[in-house]
Write a protein that holds these residues in place. Sequence first.
Motif, PDB file in Angstrom:
ATOM      1  N   ASN A  67      10.132  41.231 -45.086  1.00  0.00           N
ATOM      2  CA  ASN A  67      11.047  41.244 -46.235  1.00  0.00           C
ATOM      3  C   ASN A  67      12.130  40.159 -46.103  1.00  0.00           C
ATOM      4  OD1 ASN A  67      12.128  42.278 -48.665  1.00  0.00           O
ATOM      5  ND2 ASN A  67      13.647  43.465 -47.507  1.00  0.00           N
ATOM      6  N   ILE A  68      12.654  40.033 -44.866  1.00  0.00           N
ATOM      7  CA  ILE A  68      13.696  38.996 -44.617  1.00  0.00           C
ATOM      8  C   ILE A  68      13.118  37.601 -44.827  1.00  0.00           C
ATOM      9  CG2 ILE A  68      15.160  37.951 -42.851  1.00  0.00           C
ATOM     10  CD1 ILE A  68      15.517  40.819 -41.679  1.00  0.00           C
ATOM     11  N   VAL A  69      11.913  37.389 -44.273  1.00  0.00           N
ATOM     12  CA  VAL A  69      11.293  36.056 -44.382  1.00  0.00           C
ATOM     13  C   VAL A  69      10.982  35.725 -45.835  1.00  0.00           C
ATOM     14  CG1 VAL A  69       9.217  34.723 -43.812  1.00  0.00           C
ATOM     15  CG2 VAL A  69      10.402  36.026 -42.035  1.00  0.00           C
ATOM     16  N   ASP A  70      10.438  36.690 -46.597  1.00  0.00           N
ATOM     17  CA  ASP A  70      10.084  36.439 -48.009  1.00  0.00           C
ATOM     18  C   ASP A  70      11.322  36.078 -48.847  1.00  0.00           C
ATOM     19  OD1 ASP A  70       7.413  36.793 -47.675  1.00  0.00           O
ATOM     20  OD2 ASP A  70       7.429  38.934 -48.204  1.00  0.00           O
ATOM     21  N   LYS A  71      12.404  36.814 -48.601  1.00  0.00           N
ATOM     22  CA  LYS A  71      13.603  36.575 -49.404  1.00  0.00           C
ATOM     23  C   LYS A  71      14.325  35.280 -49.020  1.00  0.00           C
ATOM     24  CE  LYS A  71      14.502  41.429 -50.547  1.00  0.00           C
ATOM     25  NZ  LYS A  71      15.465  42.552 -50.435  1.00  0.00           N
ATOM     26  N   THR A  72      14.082  34.849 -47.816  1.00  0.00           N
ATOM     27  CA  THR A  72      14.822  33.661 -47.332  1.00  0.00           C
ATOM     28  C   THR A  72      14.141  32.356 -47.706  1.00  0.00           C
ATOM     29  OG1 THR A  72      15.609  34.970 -45.450  1.00  0.00           O
ATOM     30  CG2 THR A  72      15.835  32.575 -45.303  1.00  0.00           C
ATOM     31  N   VAL A  73      12.817  32.323 -47.663  1.00  0.00           N
ATOM     32  CA  VAL A  73      12.066  31.085 -47.925  1.00  0.00           C
ATOM     33  C   VAL A  73      12.310  30.615 -49.363  1.00  0.00           C
ATOM     34  CG1 VAL A  73       9.745  30.110 -48.159  1.00  0.00           C
ATOM     35  CG2 VAL A  73      10.328  31.501 -46.186  1.00  0.00           C
ATOM     36  N   ASN A  74      12.414  29.326 -49.510  1.00  0.00           N
ATOM     37  CA  ASN A  74      12.615  28.641 -50.816  1.00  0.00           C
ATOM     38  C   ASN A  74      14.013  28.869 -51.388  1.00  0.00           C
ATOM     39  OD1 ASN A  74      11.639  26.822 -52.643  1.00  0.00           O
ATOM     40  ND2 ASN A  74      10.848  28.379 -54.048  1.00  0.00           N
ATOM     41  N   ARG A  75      14.880  29.372 -50.523  1.00  0.00           N
ATOM     42  CA  ARG A  75      16.286  29.458 -50.906  1.00  0.00           C
ATOM     43  C   ARG A  75      17.120  28.670 -49.893  1.00  0.00           C
ATOM     44  NH1 ARG A  75      17.193  35.888 -52.367  1.00  0.00           N
ATOM     45  NH2 ARG A  75      15.621  36.027 -54.022  1.00  0.00           N
ATOM     46  N   ASN A  76      18.170  28.093 -50.395  1.00  0.00           N
ATOM     47  CA  ASN A  76      19.076  27.370 -49.506  1.00  0.00           C
ATOM     48  C   ASN A  76      18.362  26.326 -48.654  1.00  0.00           C
ATOM     49  OD1 ASN A  76      21.297  28.935 -50.357  1.00  0.00           O
ATOM     50  ND2 ASN A  76      20.732  30.549 -48.908  1.00  0.00           N
ATOM     51  N   LEU A  77      17.467  25.584 -49.296  1.00  0.00           N
ATOM     52  CA  LEU A  77      16.753  24.446 -48.682  1.00  0.00           C
ATOM     53  C   LEU A  77      15.638  24.877 -47.740  1.00  0.00           C
ATOM     54  CD1 LEU A  77      19.788  22.153 -47.722  1.00  0.00           C
ATOM     55  CD2 LEU A  77      18.506  22.189 -49.860  1.00  0.00           C
ATOM     56  N   ILE A  78      15.416  26.205 -47.506  1.00  0.00           N
ATOM     57  CA  ILE A  78      14.424  26.636 -46.509  1.00  0.00           C
ATOM     58  C   ILE A  78      13.035  26.556 -47.114  1.00  0.00           C
ATOM     59  CG2 ILE A  78      13.653  28.544 -45.050  1.00  0.00           C
ATOM     60  CD1 ILE A  78      16.567  29.469 -44.982  1.00  0.00           C
ATOM     61  N   ASN A  79      12.153  25.874 -46.415  1.00  0.00           N
ATOM     62  CA  ASN A  79      10.779  25.708 -46.876  1.00  0.00           C
ATOM     63  C   ASN A  79       9.825  26.647 -46.116  1.00  0.00           C
ATOM     64  OD1 ASN A  79       7.977  24.288 -46.366  1.00  0.00           O
ATOM     65  ND2 ASN A  79       8.734  23.533 -48.365  1.00  0.00           N
ATOM     66  N   THR A  80      10.027  26.815 -44.813  1.00  0.00           N
ATOM     67  CA  THR A  80       9.090  27.593 -43.973  1.00  0.00           C
ATOM     68  C   THR A  80       9.853  28.323 -42.874  1.00  0.00           C
ATOM     69  OG1 THR A  80       7.346  25.969 -44.343  1.00  0.00           O
ATOM     70  CG2 THR A  80       7.084  27.433 -42.444  1.00  0.00           C
ATOM     71  N   ILE A  81       9.418  29.607 -42.593  1.00  0.00           N
ATOM     72  CA  ILE A  81       9.954  30.366 -41.447  1.00  0.00           C
ATOM     73  C   ILE A  81       8.770  31.005 -40.720  1.00  0.00           C
ATOM     74  CG2 ILE A  81      11.369  32.302 -40.676  1.00  0.00           C
ATOM     75  CD1 ILE A  81      13.132  31.921 -43.054  1.00  0.00           C
ATOM     76  N   ILE A  82       8.759  30.866 -39.408  1.00  0.00           N
ATOM     77  CA  ILE A  82       7.728  31.499 -38.561  1.00  0.00           C
ATOM     78  C   ILE A  82       8.466  32.243 -37.458  1.00  0.00           C
ATOM     79  CG2 ILE A  82       5.710  31.140 -37.107  1.00  0.00           C
ATOM     80  CD1 ILE A  82       5.369  28.431 -38.536  1.00  0.00           C
ATOM     81  N   VAL A  83       8.227  33.565 -37.351  1.00  0.00           N
ATOM     82  CA  VAL A  83       8.932  34.393 -36.367  1.00  0.00           C
ATOM     83  C   VAL A  83       7.952  34.773 -35.242  1.00  0.00           C
ATOM     84  CG1 VAL A  83      10.251  36.511 -35.976  1.00  0.00           C
ATOM     85  CG2 VAL A  83      10.401  35.317 -38.178  1.00  0.00           C
ATOM     86  N   TYR A  84       8.400  34.584 -33.985  1.00  0.00           N
ATOM     87  CA  TYR A  84       7.603  34.882 -32.793  1.00  0.00           C
ATOM     88  C   TYR A  84       8.283  35.991 -32.004  1.00  0.00           C
ATOM     89  CZ  TYR A  84       5.727  30.154 -33.564  1.00  0.00           C
ATOM     90  OH  TYR A  84       5.161  29.042 -34.089  1.00  0.00           O
ATOM     91  N   ASP A  85       7.415  36.744 -31.244  1.00  0.00           N
ATOM     92  CA  ASP A  85       8.010  37.666 -30.273  1.00  0.00           C
ATOM     93  C   ASP A  85       8.261  36.910 -28.987  1.00  0.00           C
ATOM     94  OD1 ASP A  85       5.577  37.330 -29.098  1.00  0.00           O
ATOM     95  OD2 ASP A  85       4.873  39.397 -29.425  1.00  0.00           O
ATOM     96  N   ASN A  86       8.656  37.636 -27.938  1.00  0.00           N
ATOM     97  CA  ASN A  86       8.982  36.938 -26.684  1.00  0.00           C
ATOM     98  C   ASN A  86       7.757  36.430 -25.949  1.00  0.00           C
ATOM     99  OD1 ASN A  86       7.939  39.386 -25.916  1.00  0.00           O
ATOM    100  ND2 ASN A  86       9.783  40.127 -24.883  1.00  0.00           N
ATOM    101  N   GLU A  87       6.565  36.756 -26.469  1.00  0.00           N
ATOM    102  CA  GLU A  87       5.341  36.215 -25.876  1.00  0.00           C
ATOM    103  C   GLU A  87       4.697  35.176 -26.796  1.00  0.00           C
ATOM    104  OE1 GLU A  87       2.833  39.484 -24.948  1.00  0.00           O
ATOM    105  OE2 GLU A  87       4.171  40.295 -23.389  1.00  0.00           O
ATOM    106  N   ASP A  88       5.495  34.618 -27.730  1.00  0.00           N
ATOM    107  CA  ASP A  88       5.084  33.567 -28.660  1.00  0.00           C
ATOM    108  C   ASP A  88       3.945  33.996 -29.583  1.00  0.00           C
ATOM    109  OD1 ASP A  88       6.993  31.799 -27.744  1.00  0.00           O
ATOM    110  OD2 ASP A  88       5.629  30.815 -26.318  1.00  0.00           O
ATOM    111  N   ILE A  89       3.918  35.297 -29.880  1.00  0.00           N
ATOM    112  CA  ILE A  89       2.950  35.789 -30.848  1.00  0.00           C
ATOM    113  C   ILE A  89       3.652  35.846 -32.196  1.00  0.00           C
ATOM    114  CG2 ILE A  89       1.531  37.760 -31.542  1.00  0.00           C
ATOM    115  CD1 ILE A  89       1.277  38.446 -28.553  1.00  0.00           C
ATOM    116  N   ILE A  90       2.987  35.311 -33.252  1.00  0.00           N
ATOM    117  CA  ILE A  90       3.582  35.266 -34.584  1.00  0.00           C
ATOM    118  C   ILE A  90       3.625  36.679 -35.151  1.00  0.00           C
ATOM    119  CG2 ILE A  90       3.326  34.417 -36.948  1.00  0.00           C
ATOM    120  CD1 ILE A  90       1.973  31.944 -35.823  1.00  0.00           C
ATOM    121  N   LEU A  91       4.873  37.062 -35.544  1.00  0.00           N
ATOM    122  CA  LEU A  91       5.063  38.364 -36.114  1.00  0.00           C
ATOM    123  C   LEU A  91       5.150  38.304 -37.640  1.00  0.00           C
ATOM    124  CD1 LEU A  91       7.712  39.801 -33.598  1.00  0.00           C
ATOM    125  CD2 LEU A  91       5.218  40.022 -33.523  1.00  0.00           C
ATOM    126  N   SER A  92       5.711  37.210 -38.144  1.00  0.00           N
ATOM    127  CA  SER A  92       5.832  37.070 -39.591  1.00  0.00           C
ATOM    128  C   SER A  92       5.980  35.585 -39.915  1.00  0.00           C
ATOM    129  CB  SER A  92       7.058  37.862 -40.101  1.00  0.00           C
ATOM    130  OG  SER A  92       7.190  37.694 -41.506  1.00  0.00           O
TER     131      SER A  92
END
Length: 601
Positions: A67-92
Amino acid sequence: MSFKYRLILFYIIIEAFFITLIVSVNFSALNQASKHLTEQRIESNISLIKELIKVPLSIYDFATLDNIVDKTVNRNLINTIIVYDNEDIILSSKSVSKDFFSKDIDFFDEKQLKVNQESEFYTKHIHVKENGNELGSFIIIFDLKSSNEFITENRNKTLVLIIFEILISLFVSYYTGNKLTRMLEILSIKAKEIGEGKDPQMPYLNKKDEIGVLANSMKKMKIHLDERRNNIFKMQKQKDNFFANMSHELKTPLNSINIISTVMLKNKNKNLNEQELKNIKIINNCGKDLLVLINDILDISKIEDGQIIINPKEFNFNDLYEEIVDMFKVSAKEKNIEFIYEKDESLKIVNNDEVRIKQILINLIGNAMKFTSKGKVSLKITDLGENIRLIIKDEGIGIPKDKQKLIFKRFKQVDEGIARKYGGTGLGLAICDNLVKLLDGKIEVNSKLGEGSVFTVVIKKNIDKSLKTDINKNGDEIESLHLETHEIENEKQNILVLNDDVISFMPYSVELKRKAESLVQVDDIDQFIKQLLSNKFDILILNIENFSQFIIYDSLRGVEFNKLFLISNKDTKVDEKLENLAEEVFIKPIDKNHFIDKIIK
């Protein structure tokens, strides 16, 4: 480049410099402000996202992260967000542009991220920690295209503005520069006309600015120059007239001295010793030298006074040639100089002024002999068909290049040392130059210091009998007098009379005064000139018997009058130029009725 265009170019350069400077400073400030604002927005977005994802990242709340990633992308100049856990696995993850991923998003590798960090996109990898423990991380990519487009658009507008301002400054500079320089050009033309002795109307006299000051200064300068020119001209004429009169007075006793000393040198009675004969010879030589000087002064005065008239007639050039050769053979022998001479055989009968050609040859060959101590002097006369070429060459002292134009001026020699060593007045070449011009010819000199000189004269073989040329002091042709005449009928006239015989002229003056508007009578030339300058007269009556005709002619220069009458006697020769100006010349005794009727119609 003319002054006008240099001035306009200077204006344009100054205008363009300051316009470019001001606009560039403004553009730079705006550009820096835009970049600073973008950087602030990037940093604030990174801080906000970092705080928002801490809790869901720590508890693996994928729904909240998405939900955070969806609302943030394409706002305030943000084009892409990729979130990782501490083992570099993509969570969102969320991206506006799928082009950033070379493979499926699940296999995203940061090194494969296609980002132009210098222009449109900016990427940053942020680690998220809580109490020293790393919870995970996220990659955020900002799209700077809109910001860069704003800067580019602003830069283009700035360039257009600079060009537009330069064009305006070009027009304004050209208009103002052209207007200013046009006035300066007009004043420079007027200054040139003043220098040429003309009488131009001075513009801009009513202006109160610097142009008006300059125009009024030029007007005053013109008045002063005219006064000085007139004073110098009158003084020069008076001096020349004095020279001519004194020369005539000196020649009579000098001729007696020369004749008597020549007779005494023969010592027929044998009553003079050697020392006395030596002294008499010195007197005789000095007398001859002085006579040459006086004759030169008379010649140059007559030439400049317009009294020498060319008298062409047919003569045998061979006779003149042989006379000249015989004359200088003796001089060359006395000085031990080789005299070489030759003439085209085809040159025989010539229609020109024999006396003046002879005078030119005597002066030039005499000069060559005088300035040649050893070596050769040559005379070569060539028939050029319509012209005759006279070449006089010597191996004498020569003339420096910078002095060659001066030698044809009056009383000019190369230097004083030469004048003292060789003698002479500096008039010989001035006489030659003026005589050659009177003959409608030309004279040239080619010389090298220490090696000798070559004088070349070209004159016509046959000249028109009506050829009459007046020469002034610089050897230029005198412009003919422009005297305005007006036909005035049935009006009383103002009359000026120059006459030193007041008693004899009394019956005429009484009758003229009765019929004229006014009559002024003067008995000296100074009063005559003063009246001409201060008053306007319709009729001038001049008794020229006892006055210098040259000064009278000169005083009429530029004077406005209607009629000129001359009074003379049968023994006085009337100057031709003055006679041409006159309505009639009355020769004494004068018939009173004819005289009055002729003047007052």
